[in-house]
Design a protein around this motif. Structure first.
Motif, PDB file in Angstrom:
ATOM      1  N   SER A   1      -7.578   1.563   4.186  1.00 30.16           N
ATOM      2  CA  SER A   1      -6.480   1.471   3.230  1.00 30.16           C
ATOM      3  C   SER A   1      -5.227   1.872   3.985  1.00 30.16           C
ATOM      4  CB  SER A   1      -6.703   2.424   2.052  1.00 30.16           C
ATOM      5  OG  SER A   1      -7.783   1.993   1.260  1.00 30.16           O
ATOM      6  N   VAL A   2      -4.150   1.110   3.802  1.00 31.81           N
ATOM      7  CA  VAL A   2      -2.889   1.379   4.494  1.00 31.81           C
ATOM      8  C   VAL A   2      -1.778   1.342   3.453  1.00 31.81           C
ATOM      9  CG1 VAL A   2      -1.284   0.581   6.259  1.00 31.81           C
ATOM     10  CG2 VAL A   2      -3.730   0.274   6.600  1.00 31.81           C
ATOM     11  N   ALA A   3      -0.865   2.295   3.549  1.00 38.49           N
ATOM     12  CA  ALA A   3       0.297   2.295   2.651  1.00 38.49           C
ATOM     13  C   ALA A   3       1.518   2.757   3.416  1.00 38.49           C
ATOM     14  CB  ALA A   3       0.055   3.202   1.452  1.00 38.49           C
ATOM     15  N   THR A   4       2.644   2.204   3.043  1.00 41.56           N
ATOM     16  CA  THR A   4       3.919   2.706   3.538  1.00 41.56           C
ATOM     17  C   THR A   4       4.769   3.041   2.326  1.00 41.56           C
ATOM     18  OG1 THR A   4       5.792   2.320   5.015  1.00 41.56           O
ATOM     19  CG2 THR A   4       5.001   0.423   3.794  1.00 41.56           C
ATOM     20  N   TYR A   5       5.440   4.136   2.431  1.00 41.47           N
ATOM     21  CA  TYR A   5       6.294   4.622   1.346  1.00 41.47           C
ATOM     22  C   TYR A   5       7.742   4.422   1.784  1.00 41.47           C
ATOM     23  CZ  TYR A   5       2.016   6.797  -0.303  1.00 41.47           C
ATOM     24  OH  TYR A   5       0.737   7.014  -0.754  1.00 41.47           O
ATOM     25  N   LEU A   6       8.500   3.652   0.985  1.00 36.16           N
ATOM     26  CA  LEU A   6       9.894   3.327   1.303  1.00 36.16           C
ATOM     27  C   LEU A   6      10.759   3.546   0.076  1.00 36.16           C
ATOM     28  CD1 LEU A   6       9.298  -0.143   2.987  1.00 36.16           C
ATOM     29  CD2 LEU A   6       9.801   1.956   4.174  1.00 36.16           C
ATOM     30  N   ASP A   7      11.703   4.427   0.189  1.00 34.56           N
ATOM     31  CA  ASP A   7      12.695   4.615  -0.876  1.00 34.56           C
ATOM     32  C   ASP A   7      12.079   4.684  -2.273  1.00 34.56           C
ATOM     33  OD1 ASP A   7      14.832   4.731   0.863  1.00 34.56           O
ATOM     34  OD2 ASP A   7      15.113   2.564   0.872  1.00 34.56           O
ATOM     35  N   GLY A   8      11.043   5.484  -2.439  1.00 31.67           N
ATOM     36  CA  GLY A   8      10.449   5.681  -3.762  1.00 31.67           C
ATOM     37  C   GLY A   8       9.443   4.636  -4.186  1.00 31.67           C
ATOM     38  N   GLN A   9       9.074   3.726  -3.273  1.00 33.35           N
ATOM     39  CA  GLN A   9       8.069   2.708  -3.573  1.00 33.35           C
ATOM     40  C   GLN A   9       6.907   2.832  -2.601  1.00 33.35           C
ATOM     41  OE1 GLN A   9       8.177   0.035  -6.015  1.00 33.35           O
ATOM     42  NE2 GLN A   9       9.710   1.432  -6.796  1.00 33.35           N
ATOM     43  N   ARG A  10       5.697   2.603  -3.104  1.00 33.64           N
ATOM     44  CA  ARG A  10       4.522   2.561  -2.229  1.00 33.64           C
ATOM     45  C   ARG A  10       4.053   1.117  -2.143  1.00 33.64           C
ATOM     46  NH1 ARG A  10      -1.260   3.694  -4.263  1.00 33.64           N
ATOM     47  NH2 ARG A  10      -0.883   1.525  -4.795  1.00 33.64           N
ATOM     48  N   TYR A  11       3.977   0.608  -0.896  1.00 35.32           N
ATOM     49  CA  TYR A  11       3.441  -0.726  -0.641  1.00 35.32           C
ATOM     50  C   TYR A  11       2.117  -0.528   0.062  1.00 35.32           C
ATOM     51  CZ  TYR A  11       8.262  -1.957  -1.604  1.00 35.32           C
ATOM     52  OH  TYR A  11       9.491  -2.096  -2.197  1.00 35.32           O
ATOM     53  N   ALA A  12       1.046  -1.071  -0.503  1.00 36.40           N
ATOM     54  CA  ALA A  12      -0.280  -0.766   0.031  1.00 36.40           C
ATOM     55  C   ALA A  12      -1.157  -2.000   0.155  1.00 36.40           C
ATOM     56  CB  ALA A  12      -0.973   0.269  -0.858  1.00 36.40           C
ATOM     57  N   GLY A  13      -2.140  -1.869   1.015  1.00 34.05           N
ATOM     58  CA  GLY A  13      -3.153  -2.895   1.183  1.00 34.05           C
ATOM     59  C   GLY A  13      -4.506  -2.247   1.359  1.00 34.05           C
ATOM     60  N   ALA A  14      -5.541  -2.895   0.858  1.00 29.98           N
ATOM     61  CA  ALA A  14      -6.916  -2.418   1.016  1.00 29.98           C
ATOM     62  C   ALA A  14      -7.656  -3.408   1.910  1.00 29.98           C
ATOM     63  CB  ALA A  14      -7.601  -2.317  -0.341  1.00 29.98           C
TER      64      ALA A  14
ATOM     65  N   ILE B   1      -1.313  -5.448  11.325  1.00 31.11           N
ATOM     66  CA  ILE B   1      -2.336  -5.113  10.334  1.00 31.11           C
ATOM     67  C   ILE B   1      -2.211  -6.049   9.146  1.00 31.11           C
ATOM     68  CG2 ILE B   1      -3.142  -3.318   8.745  1.00 31.11           C
ATOM     69  CD1 ILE B   1      -2.056  -1.271  10.786  1.00 31.11           C
ATOM     70  N   MET B   2      -3.339  -6.584   8.692  1.00 29.14           N
ATOM     71  CA  MET B   2      -3.385  -7.429   7.502  1.00 29.14           C
ATOM     72  C   MET B   2      -4.412  -6.861   6.543  1.00 29.14           C
ATOM     73  SD  MET B   2      -1.203  -9.860   7.975  1.00 29.14           S
ATOM     74  CE  MET B   2      -1.607 -11.019   6.712  1.00 29.14           C
ATOM     75  N   GLY B   3      -4.132  -7.001   5.244  1.00 22.86           N
ATOM     76  CA  GLY B   3      -5.075  -6.520   4.240  1.00 22.86           C
ATOM     77  C   GLY B   3      -4.869  -7.209   2.912  1.00 22.86           C
ATOM     78  N   LEU B   4      -5.654  -6.790   1.940  1.00 28.56           N
ATOM     79  CA  LEU B   4      -5.589  -7.341   0.596  1.00 28.56           C
ATOM     80  C   LEU B   4      -4.417  -6.722  -0.163  1.00 28.56           C
ATOM     81  CD1 LEU B   4      -9.400  -7.011  -0.185  1.00 28.56           C
ATOM     82  CD2 LEU B   4      -8.182  -9.071   0.556  1.00 28.56           C
ATOM     83  N   TYR B   5      -3.606  -7.546  -0.773  1.00 22.52           N
ATOM     84  CA  TYR B   5      -2.416  -7.105  -1.494  1.00 22.52           C
ATOM     85  C   TYR B   5      -2.765  -6.190  -2.662  1.00 22.52           C
ATOM     86  CZ  TYR B   5       1.568  -7.585  -4.698  1.00 22.52           C
ATOM     87  OH  TYR B   5       2.612  -7.354  -5.553  1.00 22.52           O
ATOM     88  N   ARG B   6      -1.997  -5.144  -2.809  1.00 21.70           N
ATOM     89  CA  ARG B   6      -2.030  -4.287  -3.987  1.00 21.70           C
ATOM     90  C   ARG B   6      -0.585  -4.187  -4.476  1.00 21.70           C
ATOM     91  NH1 ARG B   6      -6.492  -5.638  -3.615  1.00 21.70           N
ATOM     92  NH2 ARG B   6      -8.336  -4.355  -3.403  1.00 21.70           N
ATOM     93  N   ALA B   7      -0.387  -4.284  -5.767  1.00 19.70           N
ATOM     94  CA  ALA B   7       0.962  -4.280  -6.331  1.00 19.70           C
ATOM     95  C   ALA B   7       1.691  -2.989  -5.978  1.00 19.70           C
ATOM     96  CB  ALA B   7       0.888  -4.441  -7.847  1.00 19.70           C
ATOM     97  N   PRO B   8       2.987  -3.085  -5.650  1.00 23.12           N
ATOM     98  CA  PRO B   8       3.765  -1.879  -5.358  1.00 23.12           C
ATOM     99  C   PRO B   8       3.849  -0.982  -6.586  1.00 23.12           C
ATOM    100  CG  PRO B   8       4.977  -3.865  -4.727  1.00 23.12           C
ATOM    101  CD  PRO B   8       3.780  -4.307  -5.499  1.00 23.12           C
ATOM    102  N   ILE B   9       3.965   0.314  -6.331  1.00 24.10           N
ATOM    103  CA  ILE B   9       4.152   1.265  -7.421  1.00 24.10           C
ATOM    104  C   ILE B   9       5.284   2.212  -7.052  1.00 24.10           C
ATOM    105  CG2 ILE B   9       1.727   1.186  -8.164  1.00 24.10           C
ATOM    106  CD1 ILE B   9       1.398   3.979  -6.859  1.00 24.10           C
ATOM    107  N   THR B  10       5.862   2.833  -8.065  1.00 22.00           N
ATOM    108  CA  THR B  10       6.867   3.863  -7.833  1.00 22.00           C
ATOM    109  C   THR B  10       6.106   5.136  -7.489  1.00 22.00           C
ATOM    110  OG1 THR B  10       8.362   2.833  -9.397  1.00 22.00           O
ATOM    111  CG2 THR B  10       8.759   5.153  -8.875  1.00 22.00           C
ATOM    112  N   ALA B  11       6.406   5.710  -6.339  1.00 19.27           N
ATOM    113  CA  ALA B  11       5.692   6.908  -5.897  1.00 19.27           C
ATOM    114  C   ALA B  11       6.574   7.710  -4.956  1.00 19.27           C
ATOM    115  CB  ALA B  11       4.393   6.525  -5.188  1.00 19.27           C
ATOM    116  N   ALA B  12       6.526   9.005  -5.116  1.00 14.55           N
ATOM    117  CA  ALA B  12       7.255   9.885  -4.198  1.00 14.55           C
ATOM    118  C   ALA B  12       6.543   9.884  -2.850  1.00 14.55           C
ATOM    119  CB  ALA B  12       7.291  11.304  -4.759  1.00 14.55           C
TER     120      ALA B  12
END
Length: 182
Positions: free
Chosen positions: A118-131, A154-165
């Motif tokens: 699982s990979v995620a990057t957090y940018l300006d209050g948003q989490r963009y992730a892939g599984a 890195i490539m993965g399965l899309y997961r919808a962005p969420i608002t996250a600190a």
């Protein structure tokens, strides 16, 4: 876009394709990058719909997310301890051999590991992730007067962005990269 405190987290998945809970303990040090948040593929249709002469809309067949992550290629600074790039190397299909107190070496695995991340990057209050993520490419480069640098695709399965600190990162030990100079 100006990024505040971009954090990247990686974690091996217990069940492939299931997004793990990512915390600051899974953070790694990386350079600034822009993720490919929606890499969607479609299949065109040729069937005519209810309205004469109008083809039915295309169907979405792939929903991926992509990361081109730049990093400094360096060890931990402590003999026998894996550095911050450890997860990136394992994602790319390398085996790791640790000799306690002496060395950590990587070699290509065959057959490659079935472990996904699982990979995620957090940018300006948003989490963009892939599984279900894997690194399809790792490149290493060096220039005179510069550092040993790397990049992982890195490539993965899309997961919808969420608002996250942003999580509070606890980075693994990583030494400064070696400079190439006289």
């Amino acid at each position: 876009m100006a990024f505040r405190d971009q954090i990247v987290c990686l974690k091996a998945e217990t069940t492939s394709g299931t997004l793990e809970t990512l915390t600051g303990a899974e953070a790694i040090q990386v350079g600034t990058f822009t993720p490919t948040v929606q890499d969607f593929g479609t299949a065109e249709r040729v069937v005519i719909g209810a309205r004469p002469g109008v083809v039915k809309p295309a169907a979405m067949v792939e929903r991926k997310i992509g990361f081109e992550i730049p990093f400094e290629f360096a060890g931990s600074g402590t003999a026998g301890t894996a550095g911050g790039i450890d997860k990136l190397m394992l994602m790319a299909g390398f085996n790791k051999a640790v000799v306690a107190g002496t060395s950590v070496t990587y070699s290509l695995a065959w057959p490659p590991s079935a472990t996904t991340y699982s990979v995620a990057t957090y940018l300006d209050g948003q989490r963009y992730a892939g599984a279900g993520c894997r690194a399809s490419k790792v490149s290493i480069s060096a220039k005179a007067g510069g550092f040993l640098e790397g990049s992982a695709t890195i490539m993965g399965l899309y997961r919808a962005p969420i608002t996250a600190a942003n999580p509070s990162p606890t980075f693994p030990a990583q030494a400064d990269p070696v400079t190439f100079n006289s």
